[in-house]
Design an enzyme around this catalytic site. Structure first.
Site, PDB file in Angstrom:
ATOM      1  CD  GLU A  40      49.824  31.473  36.946  1.00 54.61           C
ATOM      2  OE1 GLU A  40      48.659  31.833  36.670  1.00 54.61           O
ATOM      3  OE2 GLU A  40      50.840  32.147  36.639  1.00 54.61           O
ATOM      4  CG  HIS A  92      38.770  43.509  64.969  1.00 52.31           C
ATOM      5  ND1 HIS A  92      38.098  43.678  66.166  1.00 52.31           N
ATOM      6  CD2 HIS A  92      40.037  43.921  65.190  1.00 52.31           C
ATOM      7  CE1 HIS A  92      38.920  44.195  67.062  1.00 52.31           C
ATOM      8  NE2 HIS A  92      40.107  44.356  66.497  1.00 52.31           N
ATOM      9  N   GLY A 152      55.790  34.992  34.157  1.00 54.57           N
ATOM     10  CA  GLY A 152      55.063  36.214  34.497  1.00 54.57           C
ATOM     11  C   GLY A 152      55.032  36.513  35.975  1.00 54.57           C
ATOM     12  NE  ARG A 153      54.082  30.732  38.779  1.00 54.87           N
ATOM     13  CZ  ARG A 153      53.941  30.118  37.605  1.00 54.87           C
ATOM     14  NH1 ARG A 153      53.382  30.752  36.597  1.00 54.87           N
ATOM     15  NH2 ARG A 153      54.369  28.884  37.435  1.00 54.87           N
ATOM     16  CE  LYS A 212      57.553  36.433  28.521  1.00 52.52           C
ATOM     17  NZ  LYS A 212      58.067  35.128  29.022  1.00 52.52           N
ATOM     18  CD  GLU A 269      42.150  37.896  30.188  1.00 53.79           C
ATOM     19  OE1 GLU A 269      41.648  36.884  30.714  1.00 53.79           O
ATOM     20  OE2 GLU A 269      43.192  37.861  29.489  1.00 53.79           O
ATOM     21  CE  LYS A 298      44.850  32.826  28.423  1.00 60.52           C
ATOM     22  NZ  LYS A 298      46.296  32.964  28.689  1.00 60.52           N
TER      23      LYS A 298
END
Length: 547
Positions: free
Chosen positions: A361, A392, A275-276, A214, A220, A512
């Site tokens: 979050e 399993h 964002g999510r 954005k 990153e 961060k």
């Protein structure tokens, strides 16, 4: 609401409805699901509901009609209806960032009116969707050519968090519907290995990068984007290649242009989209390219169908509300600390990872909307794997461990890939697992099978483990949209009851900020002074050491 924040409200655990639920749990805690079913022959037929193509069976939760009524009363007392209305109205319910929360506008049909600060945002959303569709068609048809004149065959999405988890999950979930002549890769980790492995076998002349940020400043994402830029320019021999091999999902036109991307190929979104919650916005550009605009629109219709159900259905028949309230019951009264999400469809293999961000979050908060310390446990840990793989692996703990782990089982009546008996075997496991978790196996039953006395304790299953079962006809784009919206609104329901802000994420900031400081120290001479704690200083010195 004043500039100082919302006025104080009554503490959650002091509410009459909460106290009533606690008293109710004290009487119900010793009751086994075996008894609940034995005493009510219609339980399995009653405790279910459906909407937007999803059927929810919650009869294997440790609840009664009284429990459900008390949970409904809790939601009402906590103002859930008012919160729902405020969200759809465009009120700034994200109080710490003073923003509206309107991911529902991303999938609202054209002609709908949803306003923020007096402006109807739906036409803006539709305009971006139309531009996305034009671009997606140009890639899918081969009309868009790269710098050397070759068509694009590889799409690499560069993002992190919601700019990565949503697109990855949606691509994997809808891979059956994707254009198999195109290859899709996703780069998120700042670990250089992620980029190297994603691009190792790609021809730069046929590769398009979608940079999703954005602000166009996310550390990153921009580190990976600059690496991608250098990779493409080195292979194609010109900075001019950037404009034909990069597009942006961003709101920072200046940063995008400085990078070398033509702002005509910048797709924006808004500060009222977290964002999510953005996989159905321009962040979903890679999804639209993969499955085509028609299937993307079908996914939006699935989102919208669940949105409208959540907005209008009575709480007692409202899928997201029921899911959210049952989660509160398990978390706050049964003491469950985690939730396992178990999709019995290989295409949904990334769905649990997507839900981890959506749920944790959003509701991993320790203060209320008013800034007070919460007085009840908030968001549990979400995790899971597709069935039958998990059976399993970790199901041993779910069945016979010392912790209560509520489970959401997700299955489909019809497979996308018909292959002999595979789907019947798959779905048989869904129904068998929920039955085993609910009813278990008593010592008497084990003995009746001829088991030696010494072995009996090892083969006893306590049961009484709560589960939801979500069934749909088939995994379609519409179904995926409805499924994601179901969990989005369940998260909102829980946050509303806990009295927290489900739409900020201040918890990601401190690490961060400290990382930005430490980067310079890692690259400084080994003799440069350090001012952290002794542990951090020691680790940095060891990292900087030449030996």
């Amino acid at each position: 609401m004043s500039e100082k924040g919302p006025a104080p409200i009554q503490a959650l655990t002091a509410r009459p409805s909460w106290k009533a639920l606690q008293a109710h749990w004290n009487t119900l805690s010793a009751v086994h699901l075996r008894d609940m079913f034995a005493n009510d022959a219609t339980r399995g037929d009653r405790l279910n509901t459906e909407a937007a193509g999803l059927y929810l069976d919650y009869s294997k939760q440790r609840v009664t009609s009284e429990t459900l009524g008390l949970l409904n009363a809790l939601a009402t007392e906590c103002g859930l209806r008012e919160r729902i209305d405020a969200m759809f109205r465009g009120d700034k319910i994200n109080v710490s960032e003073k923003r509206a929360v309107l991911h529902v506008a991303l999938r609202a049909p054209a002609g709908t009116t949803i306003t923020v600060d007096g402006v109807n945002v739906v036409p803006e959303v539709q305009a971006v969707l139309a531009r996305m569709e034009t671009f997606a068609r140009s890639i899918r048809s081969g009309d868009w050519k790269g710098h050397t004149g070759k068509r694009i065959r590889n799409i690499v999405n560069i993002g992190i968090g919601g700019s990565d988890l949503g697109p990855v999950m949606a691509y994997e979930a809808l891979r059956w519907y994707s254009d198999r002549s195109l290859a899709f890769r996703f780069v998120s980790n700042v670990d250089g290995t992620d980029f190297v492995e994603a691009t190792r076998d790609l021809d730069a002349a046929e590769t398009l990068f979608i940079v999703s940020s954005k602000t166009f400043t996310t550390l990153e994402t921009m580190t990976n984007a600059q690496t991608a830029r250098a990779w493409a320019v080195a292979a194609l021999g010109s900075n001019a290649a950037v404009a034909k091999h990069f597009v942006a999902v961003s709101t920072n036109a200046e940063g995008v242009a400085k990078f070398g991307i033509d702002t005509v190929n910048m797709f924006g979104f808004w500060d009222w989209v977290g964002g999510r919650y953005s996989m159905d916005a321009a962040i979903g550009l890679s999804t639209m390219i993969a499955v085509g605009p028609e299937n993307f629109r079908a996914m939006l219709a699935g989102f919208n169908a669940m949105d409208e159900h959540f907005r209008s259905a009575p709480f007692e028949r409202n899928l997201p509300v029921l899911m959210g309230l049952l989660g509160i019951w398990n978390n706050n009264f049964l003491g469950a600390q985690t939730v396992a999400v178990l999709p019995y469809d290989q295409y949904l293999k990334r769905f649990p990872a997507y839900l981890q961000q959506l749920t944790m979050e959003s509701n991993g908060k320790h203060v209320t909307l008013e800034g007070a310390t919460v007085d009840a446990a908030t968001g549990p840990v979400y995790w899971g794997e597709p069935g039958t793989n998990g059976q399993h692996s970790f199901y041993q703990m779910i069945h016979q461990g010392t912790r209560i782990i509520p489970c959401d089982f997700i299955g489909f009546r019809k497979p996308l890939n018909e292959l002999g008996r595979h789907h019947d075997l798959l779905m048989a496991n869904v129904f068998a697992q929920t039955e085993a978790l609910a009813f278990g196996k008593t010592a008497e039953q084990v003995k009746a099978e001829g088991t030696p006395d010494w072995l009996v304790p090892h083969r006893v299953f306590e049961g009484n483990r709560p589960t939801n079962t979500i069934l749909a006809d088939q995994l379609t784009p519409h179904t995926l949209g409805a499924l994601v919206a179901l969990y989005e609104h369940a998260v909102f329901t829980q946050g509303s009851v806990w009295g927290i802000d489900s739409f900020d994420q201040w918890g990601v900031e401190l690490g961060k900020a400290l990382a930005q400081r430490i980067i310079g120290e890692l690259e400084a001479p080994a003799t440069a002074p350090l001012t952290h704690d002794s542990s951090t200083n020691s680790l940095i010195r060891r990292y900087r050491s030449p030996n």
